[in-house]
Design an enzyme around this catalytic site. Structure first.
Site, mmCIF file in Angstrom:
data_model
loop_
_atom_site.group_PDB
_atom_site.id
_atom_site.type_symbol
_atom_site.label_atom_id
_atom_site.label_comp_id
_atom_site.label_asym_id
_atom_site.label_seq_id
_atom_site.Cartn_x
_atom_site.Cartn_y
_atom_site.Cartn_z
ATOM 1 N N TYR A 210 20.656 -0.359 -5.219
ATOM 2 C CA TYR A 210 20.688 0.785 -4.310
ATOM 3 C C TYR A 210 19.942 0.491 -3.013
ATOM 4 C CZ TYR A 210 20.117 5.579 -2.645
ATOM 5 O OH TYR A 210 20.132 6.725 -1.882
ATOM 6 N N SER B 154 0.818 -1.216 0.000
ATOM 7 C CA SER B 154 0.000 0.000 0.000
ATOM 8 C C SER B 154 0.852 1.268 0.000
ATOM 9 C CB SER B 154 -0.926 0.023 1.216
ATOM 10 O OG SER B 154 -0.175 0.140 2.431
ATOM 11 N N LYS C 279 21.497 0.298 0.936
ATOM 12 C CA LYS C 279 21.099 1.192 2.025
ATOM 13 C C LYS C 279 20.515 0.398 3.200
ATOM 14 C CE LYS C 279 22.433 5.100 0.301
ATOM 15 N NZ LYS C 279 23.569 5.836 0.896
#
Length: 244
Positions: free
Chosen positions: A163, A152, A167
């Site tokens: 990427y 959602s 992270k």
């Protein structure tokens, strides 16, 4: 005078963070993979009357470069008060979990994860000499497992396997680093600057570099009552933590 090192500081968010810290009275070392770019950034700051800045050649993927940067900085400052691990790369597009090569993953991780580890470990002894040492790891809300798995979420379909996973790994490193330094004056946090209009994003975004720089600098300047081991994304989650 307190001292700070900002990696990837010759332009964009890193440059803005360096500028903010210098205005706060820090001697700021601008880490730049290309020394000429770093020197140009320093000259730009000096043209604005900011003179307490110095360019340092620092390629976070090169151990020799990190060692030389440490040697140079330790000669000029016997203490480092702030480390902002800002240098990062996106890895290009597209980024498929099925089709990206392991070499592509390694390239992104070398800068976004291993580079942070290498620089942090190299400068930790200088940081330990500070009465208020601060480490800010520049992360991204895209590294949130909670958000990435939430069907959602507005960004659910924006998947970047290289990427995002880098992270996420950086966030876990931040948690572990903060834990190991928990009984010390250190404050260690992961901070998302927001979707910022820089060369990194091809000048697309919803935040200015000034806004992004302030979000990062806030945690570099936090006092002894400030948070540690936490994850912030003030563009998307103002006043609270970003979900891990």
């Amino acid at each position: 005078m307190k001292a700070a090192l900002v990696t990837g500081a010759n332009k964009g968010i890193g440059f803005e963070v360096a500028k903010i810290l210098a205005k706060k009275g820090f001697l700021v070392y601008l880490g730049s993979r290309n020394l000429e770019s770093g020197l140009s950034a320093v000259e730009k700051l000096k043209s604005e009357g900011i003179t307490n800045v110095e360019a340092i050649r620092l390629d976070v993927t090169d151990q020799d470069s990190i060692h030389r940067a440490y040697t140079t900085i330790s000669k000029g400052s016997n203490v480092l008060d702030v480390l902002v691990n800002n240098a990062g790369i996106s890895g290009g597009f597209p980024q498929s979990a099925l089709h990206a090569t392991t070499d592509q993953f390694r390239t992104v991780y070398e800068t976004n994860v291993f580079g942070v580890v290498s620089v942090t470990q190299a400068f930790i002894e200088l940081l330990k000499k500070s009465s208020e040492p601060r480490i800010v790891n520049v992360s991204s809300a895209m590294g949130s497992l909670t958000l990435a798995a939430d069907t959602s979420s507005a960004g659910y379909d924006n998947k970047m396997a290289l990427y995002q996973s880098s992270k996420t790994a950086l966030n876990m490193y931040t948690v572990n680093l903060a834990y190991e330094l928990r009984n010390t004056p250190f404050k260690v946090n992961a901070v998302c600057p927001g979707w910022t209009k820089t060369d990194f994003t091809d000048q697309q975004g919803t935040s200015t570099v000034e806004e992004a720089g302030q979000r990062i600098a806030k945690y570099a300047l936090t006092d002894q009552n400030g948070p540690t081991g936490e994850y912030f994304s003030e563009e998307y989650f103002p006043g609270t933590n970003c979900p891990w």
